[in-house]
Design an enzyme around this catalytic site. Sequence first.
Site, PDB file in Angstrom:
ATOM      1  N   SER A 182      -0.185   1.323  -1.860  1.00  0.00           N
ATOM      2  CA  SER A 182       0.615   1.835  -0.752  1.00  0.00           C
ATOM      3  C   SER A 182       0.257   3.310  -0.498  1.00  0.00           C
ATOM      4  O   SER A 182      -0.877   3.601  -0.169  1.00  0.00           O
ATOM      5  CB  SER A 182       2.104   1.642  -1.045  1.00  0.00           C
ATOM      6  OG  SER A 182       2.856   1.876   0.104  1.00  0.00           O
ATOM      7  N   ASP A 413       2.446  -8.988   3.482  1.00  0.00           N
ATOM      8  CA  ASP A 413       2.947  -7.615   3.562  1.00  0.00           C
ATOM      9  C   ASP A 413       3.739  -7.428   4.855  1.00  0.00           C
ATOM     10  O   ASP A 413       3.206  -7.604   5.951  1.00  0.00           O
ATOM     11  CB  ASP A 413       1.779  -6.635   3.500  1.00  0.00           C
ATOM     12  CG  ASP A 413       2.227  -5.232   3.116  1.00  0.00           C
ATOM     13  OD1 ASP A 413       3.323  -4.828   3.556  1.00  0.00           O
ATOM     14  OD2 ASP A 413       1.488  -4.548   2.399  1.00  0.00           O
ATOM     15  N   HIS A 449       4.213  -6.478  -0.116  1.00  0.00           N
ATOM     16  CA  HIS A 449       3.676  -5.125  -0.173  1.00  0.00           C
ATOM     17  C   HIS A 449       3.454  -4.709  -1.628  1.00  0.00           C
ATOM     18  O   HIS A 449       4.419  -4.444  -2.335  1.00  0.00           O
ATOM     19  CB  HIS A 449       4.625  -4.166   0.532  1.00  0.00           C
ATOM     20  CG  HIS A 449       4.058  -2.788   0.679  1.00  0.00           C
ATOM     21  ND1 HIS A 449       2.856  -2.540   1.307  1.00  0.00           N
ATOM     22  CD2 HIS A 449       4.512  -1.582   0.269  1.00  0.00           C
ATOM     23  CE1 HIS A 449       2.615  -1.240   1.283  1.00  0.00           C
ATOM     24  NE2 HIS A 449       3.596  -0.645   0.660  1.00  0.00           N
TER      25      HIS A 449
END
Length: 514
Positions: A182, A413, A449
């Site tokens: 991320s 995601d 995610h």
Amino acid sequence: MALQLDSITVSPSLCTASTFPYPSVFGVEFVAIQANLVTNYSTYVSDLYYNHNPELWVENATFCNVTLTYTHPGVNDHVIVESWLPIPWNGRFQAIGGGGWTGGRTMQAYQSLADATITTDAGLGFDEFPNNWALLSPGNVNWQYLDNLGSKSLNEQAIIGKYLVNRFYSQPPKYSYFNGCSQGGRQGVQLAQRYPEHYDGIAAAAPGMYWSQFFQAMVWPQVVMNELGEYPYPCELDYLQQRVIQKCDAEDGLVDGIILDPHNCRFNPHQHVGDSFQCHNTNTTMRLSRTAATVAQLFHDGARDEKGRFLWYGPHWGANLTTTIFGTPGMAATNCTSGKCESLPFPYGIFWTGLFGVKDPQFDLSKMTRAEYARVFRLSAHEYASMYGSDNPDLTLFQESGAKMITYHGLLDDICPTRGTEQYYNEVRRLHSNASSFYRYYEVPGVGHCAGGPGGIPTHVFESLRNWVENGKAPGPIPIDVPRLPPSQTRVLCPYPQKIRVDRRNNTRFYCSN
Ligand SMILES: *[C@@H]1O[C@H](CO)[C@@H](O)[C@H](O)[C@H]1NC(C)=O
Ligand SMILES: *[C@@H]1O[C@H](CO)[C@@H](O)[C@H](O)[C@H]1NC(C)=O
Ligand SMILES: *[C@@H]1O[C@H](CO)[C@@H](O)[C@H](O)[C@H]1NC(C)=O
Ligand SMILES: *[C@@H]1O[C@H](CO)[C@@H](O)[C@H](O)[C@H]1NC(C)=O
Ligand SMILES: *[C@@H]1O[C@H](CO)[C@@H](O)[C@H](O)[C@H]1NC(C)=O
């Protein structure tokens, strides 16, 4: 195993501040150092937080904990890097990236530090959100802090970390790695783009590159609902998600709740308008509204301007639209506690549009028209591209340095659209005919995610990266454990553009092919 390196040991008595006189780092002024020996340190390191790696138990570890604080003269900032130098040491240096709005040195990064070397707070402390630093005053962005987070701290962390290693062990690291997902994934690709000489291997998962675009795309479903003036119940979107799985799960030859290739999922939510289902928000039977179908379709299609022109991607079909892997309300969540549903913007996302887009701490998304949204979208994508976009596909210097990079991105995601990473990787491939000789990309079915979802956690990626860096063995299919399915299975992840296939005669055998 071939990855074993010689164990290097030093006297614990070296763990004092006097071992580490301040290094000379251009533009940096050190203000404090602390060094203390930590012994008998035991902890559990979860694979949820230690990206790319299996869970592990660290027992009775000994390390020298060195913390350096510095400032950039004239900026009035305060950056902390923390390094854990283990005794004995395996010769590898590993920096741990941040997540969300943090540069690193959070509770999550601390977990990983038990098996790594260094992390930085990028001058932002432990703040989860940027509202304490983003603006110097309404209208005035704190560019220096954003630049620290964007790239500066990454360069300094690498220089400082290698210096500490050299002082302590009297030798440089044999191999240096960066590991993040991320924000940490963005940091990884940013390092490859801007500081290509620092790391031999970069594991950069679900990278938050095209930062401005994907952050503004996070609030897109709320813009859509505000424009419609109607807000569906979360249960409606959850119902549609179930229908997506029913429609597309079997297309890969296996009914297991995981869509192996959502690129091919042709789902039409409008076919379900009027469907009767049990709503978990109201505990009543409900009929699916046209609004819910419209919101799901527009979120999936991605952000558009008032003339319908493309701005950014949405998630693949199958992503959870109402709840994130952290259990917080998701991008298309609404608040229905009063009996009438209202907009519920994702806080991490709204900060970008408010603080960096319109630069107003009083920003109110509900008053923003689609045209205003699109204008801010375009202008800030341009404004922040060079310092924080992290999307330059020119990796010539990285390739020439001999370093390797692996990116994985979950196909479910809901926060950072997988298709943005696919676009980036395709741009890299267009520019570098040989891209796969230094950078490989894996799409992960059934994963949200960084982690979360039925697809398992990609825990064998770091090992594959090490094998590539240290033994020259480029990764092909990377195994992934899918424990949720009875019985627990090991499947494969495939280097893009290869696809995962199920053996039609033996549906527990997976392989990669074009
Ligand atoms: C770890 O703890 C044990 C018992 O508490 C002690 O005997 C031992 O010396 C400690 N080890 C180190 C390296 O401090
Ligand atoms: C860790 O230390 C504890 C306490 O000294 C001891 O009981 C245990 O056996 C040690 N574990 C290992 C793996 O050395
Ligand atoms: C390492 O040192 C820093 C600064 O003194 C401190 O905040 C941190 O708790 C220490 N960590 C451990 C594990 O001792
Ligand atoms: C591509 O990479 C391979 C392996 O690193 C190398 O042998 C080959 O010469 C490269 N080709 C080009 C055109 O750079
Ligand atoms: C099916 O594939 C799995 C995984 O490759 C293998 O372990 C198993 O032996 C295969 N079963 C048959 C009947 O070939």
